[in-house]
Write a protein that holds these residues in place. Structure first.
Motif, short mmCIF file in Angstrom:
data_model
loop_
_atom_site.label_atom_id
_atom_site.label_comp_id
_atom_site.label_asym_id
_atom_site.label_seq_id
_atom_site.Cartn_x
_atom_site.Cartn_y
_atom_site.Cartn_z
N HIS A 20 35.08 36.13 21.97
CA HIS A 20 34.41 36.22 23.28
C HIS A 20 34.99 35.20 24.25
O HIS A 20 35.21 35.51 25.44
N TYR B 76 38.00 34.07 24.19
CA TYR B 76 39.32 34.64 24.52
C TYR B 76 39.16 35.72 25.60
O TYR B 76 39.91 35.74 26.59
N ASN B 77 38.18 36.58 25.43
CA ASN B 77 37.97 37.66 26.39
C ASN B 77 37.54 37.13 27.76
O ASN B 77 37.93 37.69 28.80
N PHE C 43 40.62 36.05 29.35
CA PHE C 43 41.42 37.24 29.65
C PHE C 43 41.01 37.82 31.01
O PHE C 43 41.85 38.07 31.89
N ARG D 166 28.67 40.10 26.23
CA ARG D 166 29.74 40.10 25.23
C ARG D 166 30.22 41.50 24.89
O ARG D 166 31.43 41.77 24.86
N ALA E 282 33.93 43.07 25.91
CA ALA E 282 34.83 43.50 24.84
C ALA E 282 35.24 44.95 25.03
O ALA E 282 36.41 45.31 24.84
N ILE F 169 37.84 45.23 27.89
CA ILE F 169 39.17 44.76 27.51
C ILE F 169 39.81 45.70 26.49
O ILE F 169 41.01 45.97 26.55
N ASP F 170 39.01 46.24 25.58
CA ASP F 170 39.54 47.24 24.65
C ASP F 170 40.07 48.45 25.42
O ASP F 170 41.10 49.03 25.06
#
Length: 437
Positions: A172, A174-175, A178, A241, A245, A248-249
């Motif tokens: 999380h 990291y995201n 990002f 969260r 995610a 970003i996926d």
């Protein structure tokens, strides 16, 4: 700022040592001067751009929940020996011995130092998660520094370091970085594509480089053509969260990879949508788990009282490199074309007849009005020909040019030029501040 009082020694000719357009234009526009191989002094115009980029980076880091600190540029070798990177890093690290024969180094990055600082200040799971960052100068002794600030030895960098209790929390973090990076580069007018990347000497098994496409880039990159379209990040809640995610996926479903991380099967699946280009790296994010916390003995007390080794990520943005990358993406045959958000000044105010009392009075009033409205203006009040003033204004690439001459002034109008498009319109002199403010 009055140009007659400013320090901006522009060059008419392109210096022979400059190979790429950003280096050429930064030298010609008096943004930098080389003082040694791969090391540059930042002159006033360049320093203003650097400060604007730094401001955007800082605002987006703060928005993402990162906390700013400032670490020294000179570090003890002891921490690097503890992590095992002192000998492994290679000749790019500038090693120094002080007068007491202590081994020191000029920081090329700061994972060890941040880990040690965190270890001294975090004792419990309640102290996590944390993301700590700085904007600080670094030094890497490149064997062949080139391309100006794109591949220099000394550079300004934002580096952040996250600490989490478990893998899900670390991902999380990291995201969050990002999406913060995507927002950062979008605010600068750049389409920076996140690409699967090699982790190099930083370590770990998850990393993305943010790449600006440019023919002068050093990296070969491969991507789905969907990445040529800007992605809307405005509605993403980085605190959610699951939603973050999923977003970003969805982004990563469109293939994008640097040369070191190519996936030939994924490329084949892209078919004719696969594109290849050169690119400039402007940022990179890493997840590397306990690569530093375990060898450095970092633990915190977990919820059940047992020790837990925090998991880490690190996140870098090349602040000074971005100046060159933006120019590579934003220029024409006449010079730089700055995006509004990073331009050193918003307006070039051009007096075509410095010897004309009416023109001078009108420009002085416009200069005062722009300043009072909070608009950064560079007032070309020099006793020069109009052609020379136009050439300077186009070279340094300010978003707007306000052109004042006797003929238009007699009719109560000035000319307003948009640098990015070249469009010129005549505007009543009393309305021009509102048009660009």
């Amino acid at each position: 700022m009055r140009l007659s009082r400013y320090f901006m020694p522009v060059l008419k000719e392109t210096p022979g040592e400059a190979q790429v357009i950003s280096h050429q234009l930064m030298l010609r526009a008096a943004m930098v001067r080389q003082t040694s191989s791969g090391i540059y002094a930042w002159l006033p115009l360049g320093k203003r751009v650097l400060a604007n980029i730094e401001r955007i980076v800082r605002e987006e880091q703060d928005r993402a929940g990162a906390i700013e600190v400032l670490m020294p540029t000179i570090q003890s070798s002891d921490l690097w020996k503890q992590s095992g990177r002192y000998d492994a890093y290679g000749p790019e690290m500038l090693r120094i011995t002080d007068r007491h024969d202590r081994e020191m180094l000029f920081s090329p990055t700061a994972e060890e130092l941040f880990t040690a600082i965190f270890q001294n200040g975090a004792k419990s799971y309640r102290d996590l998660p944390r993301n700590i960052y700085q904007i600080q100068w670094k030094f890497r002794d490149e064997v062949r520094p080139r391309f100006g600030v794109l591949r220099g030895r000394e550079f300004l960098m934002k580096d952040a370091y996250s600490f989490d209790l478990d893998f899900d929390g670390a991902v999380h973090s990291y995201n969050r970085m990002f999406i913060a990076y995507m927002r950062t580069f979008q605010r600068m007018g750049l389409n920076a594509i996140p690409m699967q990347a090699d982790t190099g000497p930083i370590g770990g098994d998850l990393s993305h480089e943010f790449i600006v496409l440019a023919p002068t880039g050093e990296s070969d990159v491969f991507y789905h053509e969907n990445w040529l379209k800007p992605r809307d990040t405005s509605t993403i809640n980085a605190d959610d969260r699951a939603a973050l995610a999923a977003f970003i996926d969805g982004l990563n479903a469109d293939y994008a990879a640097t040369d070191e991380k190519r996936d030939l099967a994924a490329e084949a699946a892209c078919g004719t949508a696969l594109k290849q280009s050169k690119g400039i790296e402007v940022g990179q994010v890493f997840y590397f788990g306990d690569k530093y916390t375990t060898p450095m003995g970092v633990t915190v007390q977990g919820p059940d009282g047992a020790p837990v080794t925090p998991l880490m990520g690190s996140y870098g943005i090349g602040v000074s490199r971005l100046v060159g990358a933006i120019i590579e993406a934003c220029h024409d045959e006449a010079g730089i074309v700055w995006p509004d958000a990073v331009a050193p000044f918003k307006v070039a105010l051009i007096n075509l007849r410095a010897d004309d009392a009416a023109c001078q009075a009108a420009c002085d009033k416009l200069y005062a009005d722009f300043t009072a409205a909070g608009v950064d203006v560079l007032y070309d009040d020099r006793d020069e020909r109009g052609g020379a003033k136009f050439a300077t204004a186009d070279l340094i690439g300010l978003p707007w040019q306000v052109i004042v001459g006797p003929k238009g002034l007699a009719a109560g109008i000035v000319e307003l030029k948009r640098r990015a498009t070249g469009e010129r319109v005549e505007v009543p002199i009393e309305a021009v501040v509102g048009r660009v403010g």
